[in-house]
Design a protein around this motif. Structure first.
Motif, PDB file in Angstrom:
ATOM      1  N   GLN A   4      33.749  56.314  15.049  1.00 63.24           N
ATOM      2  CA  GLN A   4      33.788  57.775  15.158  1.00 63.24           C
ATOM      3  C   GLN A   4      32.438  58.416  14.875  1.00 63.24           C
ATOM      4  OE1 GLN A   4      37.215  59.882  13.367  1.00 63.24           O
ATOM      5  NE2 GLN A   4      38.011  57.859  12.864  1.00 63.24           N
ATOM      6  N   SER A   5      31.747  57.895  13.886  1.00 66.80           N
ATOM      7  CA  SER A   5      30.468  58.498  13.501  1.00 66.80           C
ATOM      8  C   SER A   5      29.456  58.460  14.644  1.00 66.80           C
ATOM      9  CB  SER A   5      29.893  57.776  12.276  1.00 66.80           C
ATOM     10  OG  SER A   5      29.706  56.392  12.552  1.00 66.80           O
ATOM     11  N   PHE A   6      29.609  57.499  15.542  1.00 71.79           N
ATOM     12  CA  PHE A   6      28.715  57.401  16.691  1.00 71.79           C
ATOM     13  C   PHE A   6      29.131  58.363  17.807  1.00 71.79           C
ATOM     14  CE2 PHE A   6      27.830  55.561  20.896  1.00 71.79           C
ATOM     15  CZ  PHE A   6      26.449  55.465  20.845  1.00 71.79           C
ATOM     16  N   PHE A   7      30.438  58.511  18.019  1.00 71.69           N
ATOM     17  CA  PHE A   7      30.929  59.291  19.151  1.00 71.69           C
ATOM     18  C   PHE A   7      31.062  60.790  18.861  1.00 71.69           C
ATOM     19  CE2 PHE A   7      32.643  55.023  20.210  1.00 71.69           C
ATOM     20  CZ  PHE A   7      32.060  54.887  21.469  1.00 71.69           C
ATOM     21  N   ILE A   8      31.301  61.160  17.603  1.00 66.95           N
ATOM     22  CA  ILE A   8      31.518  62.575  17.284  1.00 66.95           C
ATOM     23  C   ILE A   8      30.334  63.458  17.680  1.00 66.95           C
ATOM     24  CG2 ILE A   8      31.728  64.203  15.355  1.00 66.95           C
ATOM     25  CD1 ILE A   8      33.736  62.298  14.094  1.00 66.95           C
ATOM     26  N   PRO A   9      29.082  63.049  17.443  1.00 70.39           N
ATOM     27  CA  PRO A   9      27.973  63.906  17.881  1.00 70.39           C
ATOM     28  C   PRO A   9      27.943  64.142  19.388  1.00 70.39           C
ATOM     29  CG  PRO A   9      27.209  62.276  16.293  1.00 70.39           C
ATOM     30  CD  PRO A   9      28.597  61.882  16.661  1.00 70.39           C
ATOM     31  N   VAL A  10      28.552  63.249  20.143  1.00 70.63           N
ATOM     32  CA  VAL A  10      28.545  63.368  21.604  1.00 70.63           C
ATOM     33  C   VAL A  10      29.776  64.110  22.106  1.00 70.63           C
ATOM     34  CG1 VAL A  10      28.465  62.104  23.787  1.00 70.63           C
ATOM     35  CG2 VAL A  10      27.258  61.205  21.773  1.00 70.63           C
ATOM     36  N   PHE A  11      30.956  63.719  21.610  1.00 71.06           N
ATOM     37  CA  PHE A  11      32.222  64.250  22.124  1.00 71.06           C
ATOM     38  C   PHE A  11      32.850  65.303  21.209  1.00 71.06           C
ATOM     39  CE2 PHE A  11      31.806  60.019  23.994  1.00 71.06           C
ATOM     40  CZ  PHE A  11      32.059  60.273  25.333  1.00 71.06           C
ATOM     41  N   GLY A  12      32.340  65.444  19.991  1.00 69.75           N
ATOM     42  CA  GLY A  12      32.942  66.350  19.027  1.00 69.75           C
ATOM     43  C   GLY A  12      34.139  65.698  18.346  1.00 69.75           C
ATOM     44  N   ASP A  13      34.620  66.323  17.260  1.00 68.34           N
ATOM     45  CA  ASP A  13      35.767  65.778  16.528  1.00 68.34           C
ATOM     46  C   ASP A  13      37.003  65.675  17.426  1.00 68.34           C
ATOM     47  OD1 ASP A  13      34.414  65.453  14.141  1.00 68.34           O
ATOM     48  OD2 ASP A  13      34.860  67.474  13.450  1.00 68.34           O
ATOM     49  N   GLY A  14      37.286  66.772  18.115  1.00 72.00           N
ATOM     50  CA  GLY A  14      38.475  66.803  18.946  1.00 72.00           C
ATOM     51  C   GLY A  14      38.378  65.876  20.143  1.00 72.00           C
ATOM     52  N   GLY A  15      37.223  65.831  20.790  1.00 73.59           N
ATOM     53  CA  GLY A  15      37.046  64.957  21.940  1.00 73.59           C
ATOM     54  C   GLY A  15      37.163  63.497  21.563  1.00 73.59           C
ATOM     55  N   THR A  16      36.558  63.125  20.433  1.00 74.21           N
ATOM     56  CA  THR A  16      36.635  61.746  19.968  1.00 74.21           C
ATOM     57  C   THR A  16      38.070  61.357  19.652  1.00 74.21           C
ATOM     58  OG1 THR A  16      34.395  61.861  19.054  1.00 74.21           O
ATOM     59  CG2 THR A  16      35.832  60.126  18.211  1.00 74.21           C
ATOM     60  N   GLU A  17      38.805  62.247  18.983  1.00 76.74           N
ATOM     61  CA  GLU A  17      40.188  61.936  18.642  1.00 76.74           C
ATOM     62  C   GLU A  17      41.036  61.763  19.902  1.00 76.74           C
ATOM     63  OE1 GLU A  17      43.649  63.568  15.631  1.00 76.74           O
ATOM     64  OE2 GLU A  17      42.629  65.005  16.934  1.00 76.74           O
ATOM     65  N   ARG A  18      40.744  62.507  20.925  1.00 77.32           N
ATOM     66  CA  ARG A  18      41.514  62.383  22.168  1.00 77.32           C
ATOM     67  C   ARG A  18      41.252  61.046  22.857  1.00 77.32           C
ATOM     68  NH1 ARG A  18      41.312  67.447  20.772  1.00 77.32           N
ATOM     69  NH2 ARG A  18      42.877  68.928  21.525  1.00 77.32           N
ATOM     70  N   PHE A  19      40.027  60.519  22.737  1.00 74.46           N
ATOM     71  CA  PHE A  19      39.766  59.189  23.274  1.00 74.46           C
ATOM     72  C   PHE A  19      40.460  58.107  22.447  1.00 74.46           C
ATOM     73  CE2 PHE A  19      36.405  61.041  25.864  1.00 74.46           C
ATOM     74  CZ  PHE A  19      36.410  60.220  26.971  1.00 74.46           C
ATOM     75  N   VAL A  20      40.834  58.444  21.229  1.00 75.90           N
ATOM     76  CA  VAL A  20      41.621  57.533  20.400  1.00 75.90           C
ATOM     77  C   VAL A  20      43.104  57.625  20.769  1.00 75.90           C
ATOM     78  CG1 VAL A  20      42.369  56.996  18.048  1.00 75.90           C
ATOM     79  CG2 VAL A  20      39.991  57.632  18.480  1.00 75.90           C
ATOM     80  N   ALA A  21      43.599  58.842  20.910  1.00 73.92           N
ATOM     81  CA  ALA A  21      45.039  59.057  21.059  1.00 73.92           C
ATOM     82  C   ALA A  21      45.549  58.914  22.484  1.00 73.92           C
ATOM     83  CB  ALA A  21      45.402  60.441  20.518  1.00 73.92           C
ATOM     84  N   TYR A  22      44.834  59.462  23.447  1.00 77.83           N
ATOM     85  CA  TYR A  22      45.379  59.544  24.804  1.00 77.83           C
ATOM     86  C   TYR A  22      45.543  58.199  25.507  1.00 77.83           C
ATOM     87  CZ  TYR A  22      45.372  64.640  24.820  1.00 77.83           C
ATOM     88  OH  TYR A  22      45.641  65.955  24.546  1.00 77.83           O
ATOM     89  N   PRO A  23      44.663  57.212  25.290  1.00 76.14           N
ATOM     90  CA  PRO A  23      44.955  55.907  25.894  1.00 76.14           C
ATOM     91  C   PRO A  23      46.291  55.326  25.444  1.00 76.14           C
ATOM     92  CG  PRO A  23      42.663  56.004  25.208  1.00 76.14           C
ATOM     93  CD  PRO A  23      43.326  57.240  24.660  1.00 76.14           C
ATOM     94  N   VAL A  24      46.672  55.577  24.192  1.00 75.11           N
ATOM     95  CA  VAL A  24      47.966  55.089  23.695  1.00 75.11           C
ATOM     96  C   VAL A  24      49.109  55.836  24.368  1.00 75.11           C
ATOM     97  CG1 VAL A  24      49.427  54.800  21.653  1.00 75.11           C
ATOM     98  CG2 VAL A  24      46.950  54.440  21.480  1.00 75.11           C
ATOM     99  N   VAL A  25      48.937  57.134  24.565  1.00 76.55           N
ATOM    100  CA  VAL A  25      49.981  57.923  25.224  1.00 76.55           C
ATOM    101  C   VAL A  25      50.145  57.463  26.676  1.00 76.55           C
ATOM    102  CG1 VAL A  25      50.707  60.238  25.882  1.00 76.55           C
ATOM    103  CG2 VAL A  25      49.497  59.897  23.723  1.00 76.55           C
ATOM    104  N   ILE A  26      49.020  57.220  27.351  1.00 80.54           N
ATOM    105  CA  ILE A  26      49.088  56.724  28.725  1.00 80.54           C
ATOM    106  C   ILE A  26      49.760  55.358  28.759  1.00 80.54           C
ATOM    107  CG2 ILE A  26      47.729  56.053  30.744  1.00 80.54           C
ATOM    108  CD1 ILE A  26      45.590  58.038  29.804  1.00 80.54           C
TER     109      ILE A  26
END
Length: 206
Positions: A165-187
């Protein structure tokens, strides 16, 4: 006709249907909660759980978004748990089936204990993310064809974004990073659920 069909549909078909419904409900529930959330909620900077309640201190819970989101998680968690228990009736691959069950418990806990519950909510959220990612990866044992590799990629993306997360948050933001965590599981829930329903929901010989 229906009686004959019901005799040849194993529990895996019903489990798949519950997974498919859970994934669809999560998607539509989040979208609906976002619709009714006040201005200022963004995909990049707002976490998914903010729809239920923001983190303490000074937690904020907006209605009707909070009710929609929390009940979405509760109902989806129950559907996933129900599907996992049905899968357990098939004695094969029981190690894999533990992780969808933990995923369901995590999703249920996220709804029962919104973001303003300081300690408990993060525990259930982390449980859902880790077990969800592992469910995606380990489901290849129950999946045939190219789909199994797609599910492995979904799980890898979830765990990669979760633990880096510490690597991706500066690029995608907190919310964007969390969505890359959550949405693949939902799909995955929708895809794997559809696979199980299609594979085991057709009478033999048809």
């Amino acid at each position: 006709m229906n009686t004959e069909i019901s005799k040849v549909i194993p529990e895996s078909s019903y489990a798949g249907l519950l997974f498919l419904l859970a994934g669809s409900l999560i998607f539509m529930g989040i979208i609906t909660a976002e619709i009714f959330y006040p201005q200022g909620y963004t995909t990049a900077n707002s976490e998914i759980s903010d729809l239920g309640a923001t983190r303490p201190p000074d937690s904020i819970s907006y209605q009707p978004s909070a009710t929609i989101f929390n009940w979405t998680m509760i109902l989806s968690g129950l559907l996933i748990i129900g599907g996992s228990l049905l899968l357990f009736r098939n004695k094969s691959e029981r190690f894999f089936k533990l992780f969808p069950l933990l995923l369901g418990i995590g999703v249920l806990g996220v709804g029962l204990f919104p973001g303003n519950v300081a300690v408990i909510h993060p525990i259930f959220a982390l449980m859902a993310f880790i077990s969800g990612g592992l469910s995606c990866i380990l489901s290849w044992k129950m999946t045939t064809g190219p789909l199994k590799y797609v599910f492995v990629i979904f799980g890898a993306v979830t765990l990669l974004f979760l633990f880096l997360q510490s690597f991706f948050i500066p690029v995608f933001g907190d919310g964007g990073t969390e969505r890359f965590v959550a949405y693949p599981v939902v799909i995955w829930l929708i895809g794997f659920g559809g696979f199980l329903t299609g594979k085991y929901g057709t009478p033999e010989g048809t």
